[in-house]
Write a protein that holds these residues in place. Structure first.
Motif, mmCIF file in Angstrom:
data_model
loop_
_atom_site.group_PDB
_atom_site.id
_atom_site.type_symbol
_atom_site.label_atom_id
_atom_site.label_comp_id
_atom_site.label_asym_id
_atom_site.label_seq_id
_atom_site.Cartn_x
_atom_site.Cartn_y
_atom_site.Cartn_z
ATOM 1 N N PRO A 187 0.826 -1.209 0.000
ATOM 2 C CA PRO A 187 0.000 0.000 0.000
ATOM 3 C C PRO A 187 0.859 1.257 0.000
ATOM 4 C CG PRO A 187 -0.896 -1.589 1.535
ATOM 5 C CD PRO A 187 0.416 -2.155 1.032
ATOM 6 N N ASP B 154 -7.089 1.800 -1.914
ATOM 7 C CA ASP B 154 -7.424 3.058 -1.240
ATOM 8 C C ASP B 154 -6.510 4.195 -1.665
ATOM 9 O OD1 ASP B 154 -9.542 2.307 0.178
ATOM 10 O OD2 ASP B 154 -8.566 2.262 2.153
ATOM 11 N N ALA B 155 -5.232 3.839 -1.874
ATOM 12 C CA ALA B 155 -4.235 4.861 -2.156
ATOM 13 C C ALA B 155 -4.619 5.703 -3.369
ATOM 14 C CB ALA B 155 -2.870 4.213 -2.384
ATOM 15 N N TRP B 156 -5.357 5.108 -4.299
ATOM 16 C CA TRP B 156 -5.705 5.839 -5.519
ATOM 17 C C TRP B 156 -6.902 6.759 -5.344
ATOM 18 C CZ3 TRP B 156 -2.313 5.690 -9.455
ATOM 19 C CH2 TRP B 156 -1.367 4.658 -9.430
ATOM 20 N N GLU C 100 -0.583 14.435 -10.577
ATOM 21 C CA GLU C 100 -1.115 13.396 -9.699
ATOM 22 C C GLU C 100 -2.505 12.984 -10.168
ATOM 23 O OE1 GLU C 100 -0.886 14.220 -5.503
ATOM 24 O OE2 GLU C 100 -2.540 12.846 -5.091
ATOM 25 N N VAL D 211 1.245 6.979 -6.712
ATOM 26 C CA VAL D 211 0.236 8.012 -6.954
ATOM 27 C C VAL D 211 0.877 9.385 -6.899
ATOM 28 C CG1 VAL D 211 -1.871 9.077 -6.105
ATOM 29 C CG2 VAL D 211 -1.629 6.609 -6.008
ATOM 30 N N ARG E 67 -2.349 10.804 -13.136
ATOM 31 C CA ARG E 67 -2.046 9.419 -12.760
ATOM 32 C C ARG E 67 -3.265 8.722 -12.200
ATOM 33 N NH1 ARG E 67 2.889 11.648 -11.555
ATOM 34 N NH2 ARG E 67 2.267 12.223 -9.455
ATOM 35 N N LEU F 281 -0.059 -5.644 -9.212
ATOM 36 C CA LEU F 281 0.153 -5.625 -7.773
ATOM 37 C C LEU F 281 0.071 -7.048 -7.207
ATOM 38 C CD1 LEU F 281 0.510 -3.845 -5.253
ATOM 39 C CD2 LEU F 281 -1.975 -3.843 -5.035
ATOM 40 N N GLU G 48 -6.174 -2.006 0.787
ATOM 41 C CA GLU G 48 -5.510 -0.777 1.230
ATOM 42 C C GLU G 48 -4.778 -0.104 0.090
ATOM 43 O OE1 GLU G 48 -2.867 -1.094 4.643
ATOM 44 O OE2 GLU G 48 -4.492 -2.198 5.635
ATOM 45 N N ALA G 49 -4.134 -0.939 -0.740
ATOM 46 C CA ALA G 49 -3.391 -0.391 -1.877
ATOM 47 C C ALA G 49 -4.364 0.333 -2.809
ATOM 48 C CB ALA G 49 -2.676 -1.511 -2.624
ATOM 49 N N ILE H 156 -3.328 -2.629 -13.460
ATOM 50 C CA ILE H 156 -2.555 -2.205 -12.297
ATOM 51 C C ILE H 156 -2.785 -3.148 -11.127
ATOM 52 C CG2 ILE H 156 -2.366 -0.386 -10.553
ATOM 53 C CD1 ILE H 156 -2.798 1.622 -12.856
#
Lengths: 109, 892
Positions: free
Chosen positions: A51, B53-55, B6, A58, B9, B24, B50-51, B20
């Motif tokens: 994460p 979520d980052a986006w 950002e 990002v 992306r 992962l 969680e990963a 993506i």
């Protein structure tokens, strides 16, 4: 909701950036490096690296490319970008300022 | 910069999301494979979550999920969905419809860069104030003196012309304009060219015309229209241009044709006697509009105008004394003498939005009701989801999404309704306008669209959020046990649902009562006694001046036509006169005894009508004393000036004495009438002149020979039993045979004339609009009552089952359900009656022959509601009696 990684919030991202400063690495290697450098003091659940790496992607602080690992597996290698370097410097600076201030406080009080 | 890249992306993630996430996963698997103890890696599923979520796209995922879920849920209950959408569509559609009308008539700028366009007005500086038009020479001086302020200063006149497209002349509105008029606007012409200086020069009489877009469409919308000719006032005019779609100039309604100011037809007083020319400094007939130079400010320009006003006062004191010039926004609604009043427009707009606003409120109450009732049916589902970890916020959001979806669908359907609503309103508006006019397009512009979306969102937020929140509360969780706890029953939203229905019923009663008041006004206005006999009366209106005839020839034509029509079989009597009782427009004079020292203050304002012989006999107004006019008095200059006054005027001028044989004068006379005294030769009974003012009004009649009007109305009385439609066709034919050039402006019965008059129209329009809104509100209220009753019955299935099992009579069950519904209705009706009484007081001034407190209305409106709501309750009540006890006992 980020889980407790056993580290102060944001620290893991800073550590990753710091590790990548010397050379590009893939995920497993990053985990090894962190463990090695901290002499097993900072035991991070290894998966929580990912994460954090996504967040760095990002933000544009790292770039990822697929390549072959030493063990012959397909791995993704992360490389620090210019803005990642700036971010790291800023964060280290901020960290130093904070710990310095806390240090002084602890000594003087 | 960093922020933008950002986001790029993040958007990239949306596009390549699957790839993506795959990457992962592969990466994580590779990592685990390297580890000695893969368990130390952590929960892969959770980590991937969680990963993701980052986006930062979780909200979108939730939205998509919620929308899909809502779509499925709504599709499973089509009856509910349809009702909710239609309810909203009605509420929203009516609002948008009225708003787009209000917007195009009152609010939306009629031309580009509206701030730069100003009207220049000739204002009286004396205490009474007021405005007059601008004469052409004054306009020319103005234009030359303000070259530093205005990029263009143009003048226009408004007049009526007879337009003949080949099927006979009809009257329409025309504007005579100066050569620079079209330069005030961006893109005034769809094609063709504006007028040249030569064409606009006074007296130039070069017959060219620019036609409105609407007229162009009527003529077949040919692209080769430029260069063709059409007939105006009997003369051929060459079309040189077509105005842009919706272009009306600075006011609405706009004219059908624009003429160069130089042609005779453009002269606004061509019909009057003696016809003054526009070149006279004393003919204050023009409207002046200018576009400010980009380097001139509104405030800085005012002193210059005042200076020119003073200069003109000094140079032409007899004409310009007491007048100055000032700037203001050009008037928006035609026929208003002064500048536009923005506050008044906004006020009118607000007033027009009140009724649709109430309908929307009823619709929203209804929606809340429906959502609430539906939510109860789904309590168990909500309870299960909540116990499986669906947070209250999440569940509320899910229900809100459903409401939102409904609202947007309602808004979309509402847009269709709105089209229909505004067209219907527009259609009911047209008849009052005396001529075919050019109104701006009811375009669907961004405001209307924004309004739709706004209304929809508001409706779903305000009226969806609260039921959603209340449904996902603690009571819902308790429901999982399969039945309501005591707490759940108390919080139970039946009460709230009832309150909503009470609100709907009350508002519906209010609208019904208002509709009833206007309906009664319309009825009593239509059946009001005009003071003369309507049966067998026909009205023919002609205007010989539109055929290009001068005064003498017009008069001959008018009198000859009277004789010709008298000879038509079936016609009993014919007369001629200017104006007709209960017309929208009329002339008046201040009448005083001749030779009175202070004529102005002793005068009586009276309706002024020019008539031929037999005028009053044809109307059926009795002669009280004296005689009618004689043949000799119908031609000018041949006899002593005479007049006939009505009883009321006679009594006011010479109380208690006979007016017969006395001399009168017009205190406000101008031109040839000034200083003329007229002998009163007859006294007639008094007529009312206006329906909205039922008190009689003094009248003074003068013979045709003393005053000239080009527009004359022939009144005929036909023999009993003559079919009027045939007679009207015959009359048209006879008039055309008599003189093909004279336009017949209209042929109609006196009764139709009254019905179409402004007075009756206002009440009828009010009645129609209010009743329509009331009907919609009633429909919604009935749906609301039905919805709540159905819900209540379905919740009490068990109770009804037990009662049926223990031998309860169906009639008793029905009675129980109905009486419970009746209580809600009674409370709503009570509140509605109070509102209706208050509204009646407010509307009092607009009503005719009806009081604000009108028992018939105050009884009928609630009665309609009570009956409808009983019917709406009856169906669910019937269902209660059909409950199968065995099913019912197992149901909860």
């Amino acid at each position: 909701m980020p889980r407790d990684t056993g580290l102060p919030p944001g620290t893991l991202m800073m550590l990753v950036l710091r590790v990548l400063l010397r050379q590009p690495l893939h995920g497993y290697a990053i985990a090894q490096r962190i463990r090695q450098l901290s002499s097993d003091e900072l035991s991070v659940e290894e998966g929580s690296l990912y994460p954090a790496l996504q967040k760095l992607l990002v933000k544009g602080w790292v770039k990822a490319t697929w390549c072959q690992s030493d063990s012959g597996r397909q791995v993704r290698e992360y490389r620090l970008t210019a803005s990642g370097r700036q971010q790291l410097e800023a964060e280290i600076g901020e960290y130093r300022r904070m710990t310095g201030a806390i240090d002084v406080l602890l000594k003087e009080a | 910069m960093a922020f933008i890249s950002e986001w790029i992306r993040r958007l990239g993630y949306l596009v390549r999301r699957r790839k993506i996430e795959d990457e992962l996963l592969r990466e994580m698997e590779a990592h685990r494979a390297e580890m000695n103890d893969p368990r130390a890696f952590g929960n892969t599923l959770r980590l991937r979550e969680e990963a993701r979520d980052a986006w930062g796209w979780n909200w979108l995922d939730d939205l998509v999920h919620d929308t899909r879920f809502a779509w499925r849920a709504l599709r499973h209950s089509p009856a509910f969905t349809l009702t909710a959408i239609m309810t909203l569509a009605l509420g929203i559609g009516v609002n948008i419809g009225v708003f787009s009308l209000v917007d195009s008539l009152l609010l939306r700028p009629l031309y580009d860069r509206p701030d730069e366009v100003v009207g220049v007005y000739n204002r009286r500086t004396t205490a009474e104030g007021g405005f007059r038009g601008v004469s052409y020479p004054n306009y020319v001086d103005l234009r030359e003196g303000t070259a530093g302020i205005f990029a263009d200063l143009a003048a226009s006149s408004m007049t009526f012309v007879a337009l003949d497209l080949g099927e006979g002349p009809r009257r329409t509105m025309a504007a005579g304009v100066t050569q620079n008029y079209f330069q005030l606007f961006d893109q005034p012409l769809a094609f063709g060219r504006p007028f040249t200086a030569d064409e606009s020069r006074l007296g130039g009489d070069i017959r060219v015309v620019v036609i409105s877009f609407a007229l162009w469409e009527q003529t077949g919308a040919s692209e080769f229209i430029v260069g063709r000719t059409l007939r105006i006032n009997g003369d051929e005019f060459t079309v040189i241009g077509v105005a842009s779609k919706g272009f009306t100039g600075t006011a609405i309604p706009g004219p059908d044709v624009w003429l160069p100011l130089g042609v005779q037809a453009a002269s606004p007083t061509a019909a009057a006697s003696p016809a003054p020319t526009l070149a006279s400094r004393d003919a204050h007939e023009l409207t002046v509009v200018g576009r400010l130079r980009s380097d001139a400010s509104f405030d800085a320009a005012a002193p210059t105008l005042a200076t020119i006003g003073r200069r003109l006062e000094q140079a032409f004191p007899d004409i310009n004394t007491g007048y100055t010039f000032e700037m203001a926004a050009p008037f928006r609604l035609l026929f208003m003498p002064g500048p536009s009043n923005g506050a008044l427009n906004a006020m009118l707009a607000l007033l027009m939005m009140v009724m649709p606003g109430i309908v929307l409120l009823v619709a929203c109450l209804n929606l809340a009701d429906l959502l609430l009732a539906r939510g109860h049916v789904r309590r168990q589902e909500l309870a299960i989801r909540s116990s499986l970890g669906g947070g209250r916020g999440r569940l509320t959001r899910q229900l809100l999404t459903e409401g939102l979806l409904l609202s947007l669908a309602g808004g979309a359907v509402g847009l269709f309704f709105s089209r229909w609503a505004s067209d219907a309103l527009m259609a009911s508006l047209r008849p009052i306008l005396p001529v075919a006019v050019n109104l701006p397009d009811l375009g669907l512009d961004w405001r209307v669209l924004a309004g739709t979306v706004g209304f929809s969102l508001l409706a779903s937020l305000v009226f969806g959020a609260w039921p959603a929140w209340s449904l996902t509360g603690r009571a819902a969780v308790i429901d999982l046990k399969g039945r309501l706890s005591e707490e759940g029953r108390r919080v139970g939203n039946v009460k709230i649902g009832n309150a909503l229905v009470v609100g709907q019923v009350a508002l519906s009663v209010l609208l019904l009562a208002c509709g009833g008041l206007f309906l009664m006004s319309a009825l009593s206005a239509a059946t009001a006694d005009p003071g003369f006999r309507l049966d067998g009366g026909l009205l023919v209106e002609i205007d010989p001046s539109l055929a290009g005839y001068d005064e003498t020839r017009s008069r001959q034509s008018q009198l000859a036509l009277v004789d010709r029509l008298r000879a038509v079989p079936g016609v009993e009597a014919v007369s001629i006169g200017s104006g007709f009782p209960f017309s929208s427009f009329g002339d008046s004079r201040s009448v005083a005894p001749a030779g009175a020292t202070d004529a102005r203050s002793n005068s009586v304002d009276s309706v002024f009508i020019t008539v031929g012989r037999d005028y009053l006999r044809v109307l059926g107004v009795p002669m009280i004393a004296g005689r009618d006019f004689v043949e000799a008095e119908l031609t000018p200059g041949s006899s002593e000036p005479v007049a006939i006054v009505d009883d009321m005027l006679a009594q006011q001028l010479w109380p208690g004495e006979s007016a017969l044989g006395r001399l009168i004068q017009f205190a406000d006379a101008e031109g040839s009438e000034a200083g003329r005294s007229m002998r009163v030769v007859g006294i007639v009974a008094t007529l009312k002149h206006s329906l909205s003012n039922p008190r009689p009004f003094p009248h003074v009649y003068v013979p045709l020979g003393q005053h000239y009007e080009s527009v004359m109305a022939l009144r005929l009385r036909v023999a009993n039993g003559t079919p009027t439609s045939e007679m009207m066709a015959t009359l048209r034919r006879v008039i055309v045979q008599h003189d093909v050039r004279v336009p017949v402006l209209r042929v109609q019965t006196w009764r139709d004339h009254l019905d179409e008059g402004l007075d009756v129209w206002v009440y009828r329009a009010g009645a129609r609009v209010f009743s329509t809104f009331a009907a919609i509100a009633l429909l919604l209220a009935v749906i609301g009552v039905y919805g709540v009753k159905s819900y209540v019955v379905s919740r009490r299935t068990r109770e009804f089952g037990i009662r049926i099992a223990t031998g309860a009579q169906p009639r008793a069950l029905i009675w129980q359900v109905l009486s419970e519904g009746g209580r809600i209705t009674a409370i709503g009706v009570g509140i509605g009656l109070v509102l209706a009484l208050a509204a009646g007081q407010l509307l009092q001034g607009f009503l005719y022959g009806v009081r604000g407190f009108e028992p018939v209305v105050l009884v009928t409106a609630p009665l309609i509601l009570i009956v409808s709501s009983l019917l709406a309750s009856y169906v669910p009540a019937l269902r209660a009696t059909r409950v199968d006890p065995t099913v019912a006992l197992r149901s909860e």
